[in-house]
Every structure is written in C-alpha cells, then in structure tokens.
Write a protein that holds these residues in place. Structure first.
Motif, PDB file in Angstrom:
ATOM      1  N   LYS A   1      -3.962 -32.442  12.357  1.00 51.48           N
ATOM      2  CA  LYS A   1      -4.584 -31.696  13.386  1.00 51.48           C
ATOM      3  C   LYS A   1      -4.006 -31.061  14.238  1.00 51.48           C
ATOM      4  O   LYS A   1      -2.901 -31.863  14.951  1.00 51.48           O
ATOM      5  CB  LYS A   1      -5.941 -31.493  14.180  1.00 51.48           C
ATOM      6  CG  LYS A   1      -5.221 -32.822  15.318  1.00 51.48           C
ATOM      7  CD  LYS A   1      -6.807 -33.377  15.070  1.00 51.48           C
ATOM      8  CE  LYS A   1      -6.491 -34.871  16.299  1.00 51.48           C
ATOM      9  NZ  LYS A   1      -7.388 -35.858  16.358  1.00 51.48           N
ATOM     10  N   LEU A   2      -3.848 -29.734  15.475  1.00 54.10           N
ATOM     11  CA  LEU A   2      -2.636 -29.590  16.486  1.00 54.10           C
ATOM     12  C   LEU A   2      -3.078 -29.646  17.411  1.00 54.10           C
ATOM     13  O   LEU A   2      -4.116 -29.191  17.784  1.00 54.10           O
ATOM     14  CB  LEU A   2      -2.067 -27.829  15.914  1.00 54.10           C
ATOM     15  CG  LEU A   2      -1.493 -27.869  14.679  1.00 54.10           C
ATOM     16  CD1 LEU A   2      -1.322 -26.064  14.136  1.00 54.10           C
ATOM     17  CD2 LEU A   2      -0.508 -28.465  14.276  1.00 54.10           C
ATOM     18  N   GLU A   3      -2.093 -30.113  17.958  1.00 52.46           N
ATOM     19  CA  GLU A   3      -2.623 -30.944  19.935  1.00 52.46           C
ATOM     20  C   GLU A   3      -1.609 -30.159  20.264  1.00 52.46           C
ATOM     21  O   GLU A   3      -0.689 -31.259  20.471  1.00 52.46           O
ATOM     22  CB  GLU A   3      -3.095 -31.947  20.132  1.00 52.46           C
ATOM     23  CG  GLU A   3      -4.206 -32.353  18.947  1.00 52.46           C
ATOM     24  CD  GLU A   3      -4.298 -33.878  18.928  1.00 52.46           C
ATOM     25  OE1 GLU A   3      -5.378 -34.210  19.145  1.00 52.46           O
ATOM     26  OE2 GLU A   3      -3.152 -35.262  18.922  1.00 52.46           O
ATOM     27  N   GLU A   4      -1.972 -29.492  21.977  1.00 52.92           N
ATOM     28  CA  GLU A   4      -1.028 -28.991  22.602  1.00 52.92           C
ATOM     29  C   GLU A   4      -0.545 -30.017  23.476  1.00 52.92           C
ATOM     30  O   GLU A   4      -1.404 -30.577  24.286  1.00 52.92           O
ATOM     31  CB  GLU A   4      -1.321 -27.219  23.156  1.00 52.92           C
ATOM     32  CG  GLU A   4      -0.164 -27.261  23.786  1.00 52.92           C
ATOM     33  CD  GLU A   4      -0.018 -25.555  24.595  1.00 52.92           C
ATOM     34  OE1 GLU A   4       0.226 -25.252  25.477  1.00 52.92           O
ATOM     35  OE2 GLU A   4      -1.513 -24.849  24.032  1.00 52.92           O
ATOM     36  N   TYR A   5       0.340 -29.755  23.569  1.00 52.97           N
ATOM     37  CA  TYR A   5       1.828 -30.690  25.370  1.00 52.97           C
ATOM     38  C   TYR A   5       2.154 -30.561  25.793  1.00 52.97           C
ATOM     39  O   TYR A   5       3.082 -30.012  25.419  1.00 52.97           O
ATOM     40  CB  TYR A   5       1.583 -32.322  24.201  1.00 52.97           C
ATOM     41  CG  TYR A   5       0.926 -33.286  23.668  1.00 52.97           C
ATOM     42  CD1 TYR A   5      -0.211 -34.972  24.638  1.00 52.97           C
ATOM     43  CD2 TYR A   5       0.212 -33.081  22.325  1.00 52.97           C
ATOM     44  CE1 TYR A   5      -0.532 -35.472  23.826  1.00 52.97           C
ATOM     45  CE2 TYR A   5      -0.337 -34.045  21.335  1.00 52.97           C
ATOM     46  CZ  TYR A   5      -0.417 -35.192  22.414  1.00 52.97           C
ATOM     47  OH  TYR A   5      -1.795 -36.194  22.108  1.00 52.97           O
TER      48      TYR A   5
ATOM     49  N   VAL B   1       9.171 -37.477  21.360  1.00 50.74           N
ATOM     50  CA  VAL B   1       9.336 -37.573  22.614  1.00 50.74           C
ATOM     51  C   VAL B   1      10.350 -35.800  23.818  1.00 50.74           C
ATOM     52  O   VAL B   1       9.644 -35.603  24.622  1.00 50.74           O
ATOM     53  CB  VAL B   1       8.740 -38.656  23.224  1.00 50.74           C
ATOM     54  CG1 VAL B   1       9.725 -39.174  24.428  1.00 50.74           C
ATOM     55  CG2 VAL B   1       7.554 -38.113  24.787  1.00 50.74           C
ATOM     56  N   ASN B   2      11.230 -37.239  23.526  1.00 45.04           N
ATOM     57  CA  ASN B   2      12.892 -36.222  24.092  1.00 45.04           C
ATOM     58  C   ASN B   2      12.556 -35.215  23.997  1.00 45.04           C
ATOM     59  O   ASN B   2      12.864 -34.433  25.022  1.00 45.04           O
ATOM     60  CB  ASN B   2      13.934 -37.866  24.216  1.00 45.04           C
ATOM     61  CG  ASN B   2      14.129 -37.302  22.852  1.00 45.04           C
ATOM     62  OD1 ASN B   2      13.762 -37.596  22.123  1.00 45.04           O
ATOM     63  ND2 ASN B   2      15.662 -36.877  22.300  1.00 45.04           N
ATOM     64  N   LEU B   3      12.579 -34.550  22.530  1.00 41.81           N
ATOM     65  CA  LEU B   3      13.195 -33.315  22.471  1.00 41.81           C
ATOM     66  C   LEU B   3      11.520 -32.747  22.873  1.00 41.81           C
ATOM     67  O   LEU B   3      11.837 -31.642  22.688  1.00 41.81           O
ATOM     68  CB  LEU B   3      13.397 -32.925  20.642  1.00 41.81           C
ATOM     69  CG  LEU B   3      14.204 -33.326  20.057  1.00 41.81           C
ATOM     70  CD1 LEU B   3      14.825 -33.398  18.387  1.00 41.81           C
ATOM     71  CD2 LEU B   3      15.356 -32.637  20.718  1.00 41.81           C
ATOM     72  N   ALA B   4      10.263 -33.298  22.196  1.00 38.52           N
ATOM     73  CA  ALA B   4       9.322 -32.003  22.910  1.00 38.52           C
ATOM     74  C   ALA B   4       9.509 -32.584  24.740  1.00 38.52           C
ATOM     75  O   ALA B   4       9.143 -31.252  24.881  1.00 38.52           O
ATOM     76  CB  ALA B   4       7.991 -33.657  22.802  1.00 38.52           C
ATOM     77  N   GLY B   5       9.407 -32.976  24.897  1.00 35.45           N
ATOM     78  CA  GLY B   5      10.524 -32.815  26.538  1.00 35.45           C
ATOM     79  C   GLY B   5      11.137 -31.717  27.067  1.00 35.45           C
ATOM     80  O   GLY B   5      11.028 -31.012  27.682  1.00 35.45           O
ATOM     81  N   ALA B   6      12.184 -32.129  26.249  1.00 39.72           N
ATOM     82  CA  ALA B   6      13.183 -30.417  26.051  1.00 39.72           C
ATOM     83  C   ALA B   6      12.618 -28.938  26.189  1.00 39.72           C
ATOM     84  O   ALA B   6      12.811 -28.100  26.627  1.00 39.72           O
ATOM     85  CB  ALA B   6      14.774 -30.694  24.948  1.00 39.72           C
ATOM     86  N   VAL B   7      11.636 -28.847  25.148  1.00 43.06           N
ATOM     87  CA  VAL B   7      10.887 -27.835  24.804  1.00 43.06           C
ATOM     88  C   VAL B   7      10.152 -27.429  26.262  1.00 43.06           C
ATOM     89  O   VAL B   7      10.470 -26.004  26.072  1.00 43.06           O
ATOM     90  CB  VAL B   7       9.771 -28.067  23.250  1.00 43.06           C
ATOM     91  CG1 VAL B   7       9.024 -26.979  23.518  1.00 43.06           C
ATOM     92  CG2 VAL B   7      11.104 -28.566  22.434  1.00 43.06           C
TER      93      VAL B   7
END
Length: 98
Positions: free
Chosen positions: A87-91, A47-53
């Motif tokens: 599946k792919l889901e955008e966040y 989650v920390n890397l996804a948040g940085a993205v």
C-alpha cells in the motif's frame, strides 16, 4: 509538478501499474537535485532521502509492505506484493537538529 516512482524492482513497477498509479517518471535511483516543490516521490526510500524530499516541500509517499522475515531480500512479483499488503502511505519527515 512531477510524480516520480523510484524502484529498480520489476515486481514493484508491475504492482504500481496494476494499481493504476499514474507517474510521470519511473526511475531506479533518486537524484534529490531533480526534486522541486510540489513534486511527488513514491517509493521505499531511506529515511534521509525521504527527509530530503520533504525538506524541498515535495510529497513523499512510501510503498509499504508487511513482509515476513523469510520474504526479506527476495525479489517479489506483483502477486507477492499484493499478498503482503502493499500500500501507499504518505509521510512528512523532518530532520531534528541538536
């Protein structure tokens, strides 16, 4: 804009290719410094890397699987991924500061 697929797992890479997912760069590890506004990052990031993205005004698309307990920690192939509902889901992830 660049689309990255972040995975070190051959089954996930094979699954994405079978789905016709078009990427510019297949990488095993995300270097957040490479990400620019408008880029797309696909993968199963912490989650920390996804948040940085997301903080860089890039898109994060999560590779989601509904894994039963006994399938966790096991290398999956493309058929396994299909069976477990890949599946792919955008966040959009925002870090909350105190």
């Amino acid at each position: 804009m660049t689309t990255y697929f972040v995975s070190r797992h051959p089954g996930a890479i094979d699954w994405s290719q079978r789905q016709g997912i078009r990427v510019d760069q297949q990488i095993e590890h995300l270097d957040i410094a490479r990400i620019n506004p408008g880029d797309v990052v696909i993968g199963s990031l912490p989650v920390n890397l996804a948040g940085a993205v997301c903080a860089k005004n890039a898109r994060y698309i999560h590779l989601t699987l509904d894994l039963p307990y006994d399938a966790r920690g096991v290398e999956l192939d493309a058929e396994d991924m299909q069976r477990y509902g890949a599946k792919l889901e955008e966040y959009r992830i925002t870090r909350v500061t105190a």
